[in-house]
Design a protein around this motif. Structure first.
Motif, PDB file in Angstrom:
ATOM      1  N   ASN B  32      63.877  19.127  41.461  1.00 45.15           N
ATOM      2  CA  ASN B  32      62.922  19.291  40.370  1.00 45.15           C
ATOM      3  C   ASN B  32      61.908  18.147  40.302  1.00 45.15           C
ATOM      4  N   GLU B  76      69.350  18.750  44.941  1.00 49.83           N
ATOM      5  CA  GLU B  76      69.448  17.623  44.009  1.00 49.83           C
ATOM      6  C   GLU B  76      70.572  17.875  43.004  1.00 49.83           C
ATOM      7  N   MET B  77      71.243  16.823  42.610  1.00 48.58           N
ATOM      8  CA  MET B  77      72.362  16.924  41.690  1.00 48.58           C
ATOM      9  C   MET B  77      71.949  17.409  40.302  1.00 48.58           C
ATOM     10  N   LEU B  78      70.968  16.681  39.716  1.00 49.26           N
ATOM     11  CA  LEU B  78      70.579  16.972  38.336  1.00 49.26           C
ATOM     12  C   LEU B  78      69.399  17.926  38.295  1.00 49.26           C
ATOM     13  N   THR B 104      71.403  12.714  45.257  1.00 48.79           N
ATOM     14  CA  THR B 104      71.333  12.207  43.894  1.00 48.79           C
ATOM     15  C   THR B 104      70.587  10.879  43.882  1.00 48.79           C
ATOM     16  N   SER B 105      70.173  10.464  42.695  1.00 50.67           N
ATOM     17  CA  SER B 105      69.479   9.177  42.580  1.00 50.67           C
ATOM     18  C   SER B 105      70.460   8.023  42.412  1.00 50.67           C
ATOM     19  N   PHE B 106      71.572   8.291  41.746  1.00 47.24           N
ATOM     20  CA  PHE B 106      72.600   7.265  41.548  1.00 47.24           C
ATOM     21  C   PHE B 106      73.920   7.817  42.072  1.00 47.24           C
TER      22      PHE B 106
END
Lengths: 171, 142
Positions: B32, B76-78, B104-106
């Protein structure tokens, strides 16, 4: 001749961003994706990054005004911000996002309203990367030299990471 | 599947050569974030992988439900509404054999477990770099 000098100046400015730790090797990967088929790819992506980052910072600002703080929402915003910053090679912004998120996690797990306190205090003191004290009020420093040079935007506000520098090249 | 390393074989731009897939490979990027979508798509395309990109997980599911197939899907995770693991789960439920890479970002161990349990083949923290992508393409190619 002027063009050559300008290009040399831009190259030095670009290198300084790496030397000062604003950029990492991921930015070089971005540059390598620019070719004849995508001649403006870097500018397009950095412009997109700036637009998205402005929106995210605004969302974070608004979320920080709420009482109590919605740490999940803040976490989501930071997730997006870090993701795009990492992908573009914005090293310092990435590091600030990580630190911000640590404070969010601490605040969320302990259920305390303002565990962001220490981090807020750091920003409230207005200590930027050079250790100079600045005002606590909201200031946008929009240094626009001209369209063929680097545009640098500094966002400093109490409650937001100080020293976030967004930039884009317009070659 | 080893997602952690592998040599960037043939990726020597200084000699005018760049790693490229031998076969016609296809990929789908589900993220996203506009910046992330743009960079991941461009990176895969630079290696000769035909790549599409969508923003929400539901769009990815609909794409596969309509008959599209992809060798590689990066998720992407979120994601809003349908998150990454749920998107992966629904894709697998349709019988898709694609390699699925969660990102993911983290990095978080629990998210990794969630993604792998949903059917993903790997899970990494961004950025999606050549060091990550080239071994995957090489494996799919061979």
């Amino acid at each position: 001749m002027e063009r050559i000098q300008m290009r040399r100046q831009l190259a030095l400015m670009r290198q300084s961003f790496f030397d000062q730790g604003f950029l990492d090797e991921q930015f070089i990967q971005l540059e390598e994706l620019q070719d004849d088929a995508n001649p403006n790819f870097v500018e397009e992506v950095v412009t997109l990054y700036y637009r998205d980052s402005s929106r995210l910072i605004l969302n974070i600002d608004q979320a920080l005004e709420r009482n109590p703080l919605d740490f999940n929402k803040l976490d989501n915003y930071m997730h997006q911000f870090k993701g795009s910053s990492t992908s573009i090679g914005a090293k310092k912004v990435k590091a600030e996002c990580t630190q911000f998120r640590e404070y969010c996690k601490a605040g969320n797990s302990e259920g305390k309203k303002d565990k962001l306190g220490p981090w807020r205090q750091h920003v409230a003191q207005g200590i930027d990367g050079r250790g100079q004290k600045k005002k606590q009020d909201l200031t946008w420093q929009n240094i626009v030299i001209d369209k063929s040079k680097i545009h640098t935007f500094n966002h400093q506000k109490n409650g937001c990471p100080s020293g976030i520098t967004m930039f884009w090249f317009s070659m | 599947m080893d997602m952690s390393g592998g040599s960037a074989e043939g990726n020597d731009k200084s000699e005018g050569q760049r790693f490229s897939s031998k076969n016609k490979l296809t990929a789908l990027v589900v993220d996203n974030g506009g910046v992330c979508r743009a960079i991941q798509t461009a990176l895969l395309r630079s290696y000769g992988v035909e790549t599409e990109a969508v923003e929400p997980g539901e769009a990815a599911v609909q794409l596969l439900a309509s008959g599209a197939t992809f060798n590689l899907i990066i998720i992407e995770m979120l994601l809003p509404v349908l998150n990454g693991p749920e998107t992966a789960r629904q894709i697998r439920a349709m019988g898709a054999q694609s390699k699925i890479l969660g990102i993911t970002s983290f990095f978080d161990g629990r998210q990794q477990q969630e993604f792998l349990a949903a059917g993903a083949d790997g899970f990494i923290e961004k950025p999606v770099s050549p060091e990550i992508v080239i071994p995957i393409i090489w494996e799919l190619d061979n």
